[in-house]
Scaffold this motif. Structure first.
Motif, mmCIF file in Angstrom:
data_model
loop_
_atom_site.group_PDB
_atom_site.id
_atom_site.type_symbol
_atom_site.label_atom_id
_atom_site.label_comp_id
_atom_site.label_asym_id
_atom_site.label_seq_id
_atom_site.Cartn_x
_atom_site.Cartn_y
_atom_site.Cartn_z
ATOM 1 N N PHE A 1 0.842 -1.202 0.000
ATOM 2 C CA PHE A 1 0.000 0.000 0.000
ATOM 3 C C PHE A 1 0.882 1.259 0.000
ATOM 4 O O PHE A 1 0.653 2.180 -0.789
ATOM 5 N N ASP A 2 1.886 1.271 0.871
ATOM 6 C CA ASP A 2 2.792 2.429 0.908
ATOM 7 C C ASP A 2 3.508 2.591 -0.427
ATOM 8 O O ASP A 2 3.687 3.712 -0.919
ATOM 9 N N ALA A 3 3.920 1.465 -1.009
ATOM 10 C CA ALA A 3 4.614 1.531 -2.305
ATOM 11 C C ALA A 3 3.694 2.152 -3.357
ATOM 12 O O ALA A 3 4.116 2.984 -4.172
ATOM 13 N N ALA A 4 2.419 1.774 -3.328
ATOM 14 C CA ALA A 4 1.453 2.322 -4.294
ATOM 15 C C ALA A 4 1.278 3.823 -4.086
ATOM 16 O O ALA A 4 1.229 4.600 -5.053
ATOM 17 N N CYS A 5 1.197 4.243 -2.825
ATOM 18 C CA CYS A 5 1.043 5.681 -2.538
ATOM 19 C C CYS A 5 2.274 6.454 -3.014
ATOM 20 O O CYS A 5 2.159 7.525 -3.619
ATOM 21 N N GLU A 6 3.450 5.907 -2.742
ATOM 22 C CA GLU A 6 4.685 6.578 -3.190
ATOM 23 C C GLU A 6 4.688 6.710 -4.712
ATOM 24 O O GLU A 6 5.059 7.753 -5.256
ATOM 25 N N ALA A 7 4.267 5.646 -5.386
ATOM 26 C CA ALA A 7 4.283 5.655 -6.856
ATOM 27 C C ALA A 7 3.362 6.750 -7.401
ATOM 28 O O ALA A 7 3.740 7.491 -8.319
ATOM 29 N N VAL A 8 2.175 6.864 -6.830
ATOM 30 C CA VAL A 8 1.221 7.868 -7.327
ATOM 31 C C VAL A 8 1.787 9.274 -7.109
ATOM 32 O O VAL A 8 1.710 10.145 -7.984
ATOM 33 N N TRP A 9 2.390 9.469 -5.956
ATOM 34 C CA TRP A 9 2.955 10.801 -5.685
ATOM 35 C C TRP A 9 4.097 11.111 -6.662
ATOM 36 O O TRP A 9 4.158 12.194 -7.251
ATOM 37 N N LEU A 10 5.013 10.147 -6.830
ATOM 38 C CA LEU A 10 6.192 10.385 -7.680
ATOM 39 C C LEU A 10 5.781 10.634 -9.131
ATOM 40 O O LEU A 10 6.380 11.463 -9.829
ATOM 41 N N HIS A 11 4.762 9.931 -9.589
ATOM 42 C CA HIS A 11 4.269 10.094 -10.958
ATOM 43 C C HIS A 11 3.768 11.521 -11.171
ATOM 44 O O HIS A 11 4.144 12.187 -12.153
ATOM 45 N N ALA A 12 2.955 12.011 -10.224
ATOM 46 C CA ALA A 12 2.416 13.373 -10.352
ATOM 47 C C ALA A 12 3.539 14.407 -10.229
ATOM 48 O O ALA A 12 3.575 15.399 -10.967
ATOM 49 N N GLU A 13 4.467 14.142 -9.328
ATOM 50 C CA GLU A 13 5.582 15.080 -9.119
ATOM 51 C C GLU A 13 6.461 15.135 -10.375
ATOM 52 O O GLU A 13 6.902 16.204 -10.799
#
Ligand SMILES: NC(=O)C1=CN([C@@H]2O[C@H](COP(=O)(O)OP(=O)(O)OC[C@H]3O[C@@H](n4cnc5c(N)ncnc54)[C@H](O)[C@@H]3O)[C@@H](O)[C@H]2O)[C@@H](O)CC1
Ligand SMILES: [K+]
Length: 466
Positions: free
Chosen positions: A428-440
């Motif tokens: 779950f944390d990995a998924a959240c990090e991925a979404v943030w990094l993609h938008a950033e």
């Protein structure tokens, strides 16, 4: 800090708990109205204000706002087509104590405050109310929605009616799903939340915050930093793009399992031959399958082999069209994989899982996560990350330039890298990090980028989270 995203039922439960512990509805309404008036004052800077009040407690908030703005010296008119029908709203109107018009006579006002309906809206507006709302919004310079624009369904962001655009929305007590979900969210340019002292609110969704990502340990080597395998398919470009993004997202080693001839950069190791061979490396921490996979028999075999390998997976693109809950839930004893569907793929997952397409995007992502036993990134302009236990995280608005071919491959590549590098194995944390990094990465890439440029910006995005 992440903010709760609260349904109307959860708000009511929090309100009841606050009342049971000695805070009256009037007190909550007072705090809501005073806090909202503070935001409106900042926007209106003393200009004349027209407040449209409805019959319920949203309208009650409107009367409190009108009184506070008048106290500060603003010229305030109140329009109320319906009389108050709650005790708190009646008391708020009595405290306002000034004139109230049933309709709008087009008298002055530069700032329009919509306190017609909030979380209690249960159906579309009558044609008269609809017309009044639009006339007021059109004939004022700025519009402010109290809690929600009137015409919006609080729990799923659906529009009962066509709504005006608002310069400011003041959410009361907590954000609601409509503040973050399509189709409502794009109508609200700025959303601010007022704390009304509800205490502990029980909620199952919250906003996504910038993650804190650790740099590799001083004794790290390429295998300890995360080995991510990208399984290629019929169209190798997509998997290459994902592999490039995985490199930028922190993986120590990215391998590409592909039989397709084509130029692979020297820093991506291509493993050709049987997929079993590539998957048999016990050092692999996570694998990605789906980008450019195709949907033929070979694609199905590659998916089955990947599932059978027992490695945490990120499942994207074509793989989402052919996967079933039986494959994720029952062929594997456990599953901590991540599915990354866009709207069409989410509908496919629902169909293949025998699920009805109903409720909000939060409900749908939760149901798919539960049925498939995986984390779900339901991507789009209103991306949701859902866990089988019902917990959801809602991504903030991201650059609309991300709507470019290959953008999803980049997200999937970031996700497999974060999954491979996560020390505690938390998908779950990995998924959240991925979404943030993609938008950033999208913010860094600027305007009109191609997906390759986006992949190249992932590294800079990661740097901002260290
Ligand atoms: N939950 C809380 O803790 C608090 C809520 N407050 C406010 O209370 C609001 C919710 O209040 P209510 O539950 O009274 O609901 P609303 O004020 O949103 O609306 C309910 C009223 O509108 C009527 N109604 C619903 N749809 C209609 C339609 N299409 N046409 C005509 N009438 C319609 C209902 O019959 C009822 O009279 C929140 O949005 C917020 O603004 C605040 O006062 C502070 C505390
Ligand atoms: K409103």
């Amino acid at each position: 800090m992440a903010d709760p995203v609260v349904t109307a039922d959860e708000m009511r439960a929090a309100e009841e708990a606050a009342i049971a512990s000695g805070t009256s509805v009037e007190e909550l309404m007072h705090r809501a109205g005073e806090g909202a008036a503070e935001w409106i004052w900042r926007l209106c800077g003393g200009r004349a204000v027209t407040v449209l009040c409805g019959p319920g407690n949203n309208g009650g908030d409107g009367y409190v706002i009108a009184r506070h703005l008048r106290q500060r010296g603003a010229s305030v008119s109140v329009v109320a087509p319906l009389a108050p029908d709650t005790d708190a709203a009646r008391a708020a109107r009595a405290d306002w104590g000034d004139s109230v018009s049933e309709s709008w006579d087009e008298a002055g006002g530069e700032v329009f405050v919509d306190a017609l309906f909030g979380t209690g809206l249960s159906r579309g507006l009558s044609p008269e109310h609809q017309q009044l709302l639009h006339r007021l919004a059109n004939r004022h310079v700025n519009s402010v929605a109290i809690d929600l624009p009137s015409g919006v369904s609080s729990d799923d962001g659906a529009l009962f009616d066509d709504i005006p655009s608002y310069d400011l929305t003041v959410a009361l007590g907590a954000l609601k799903p409509a503040h973050v979900l399509l189709p409502a969210a794009p109508h609200l340019s700025m959303v601010r939340c007022v704390d009304i002292g509800l205490g502990d609110i029980h909620y199952r969704a919250e906003t996504l915050d910038r993650p804190q990502i650790a740099a590799p340990k001083s004794d790290a080597h390429k295998y300890s930093r995360g080995l991510a395998l990208v399984v290629g398919g019929a169209m190798p470009g997509a998997s290459l793009l994902a592999a490039r993004a995985a490199q930028g997202a922190g993986a120590g080693f990215v391998q590409l399992a592909s039989n397709e001839a084509g130029a692979v950069p020297h820093d991506i190791v291509q493993i050709d031959g049987e997929l079993e061979h590539a998957l048999s490396d016990e050092r692999i921490d996570a694998a990605l399958i789906g980008p450019g996979l195709g949907r033929d028999q070979d694609a199905s075999h590659r998916l089955q082999r990947s599932l059978a390998a027992g490695i945490p997976l990120v499942i994207d693109g074509d793989a989402l069209r052919i996967i079933t809950p039986a494959a994720t839930r029952f062929e594997r004893e456990w599953d901590d994989s991540i599915l990354t569907p866009h709207e069409g793929e989410l509908a496919s997952l629902e169909e293949n899982g025998g699920l009805e397409k109903r409720g909000s995007k939060l409900d749908r992502a939760r149901r798919v996560a539960d049925t498939y036993g995986t984390i779900v990134i339901a991507k789009g302009p209103d991306t949701i990350i859902a866990s089988p236990d019902g917990h959801c995280v809602c991504a903030p608005r991201s650059p609309s330039w991300l709507s470019v071919a290959g953008s999803g491959d980049v997200l999937a590549g970031i996700a497999v890298a974060r999954r491979a590098t996560s020390e505690d194995g938390d998908a779950f944390d990995a998924a959240c990090e991925a979404v943030w990094l993609h938008a950033e990465a999208g913010r860094i890439a600027g305007a009109s980028f191609a997906a390759g440029e986006l992949a190249n910006c992932v590294r800079a995005a990661l740097e901002r989270c260290l």
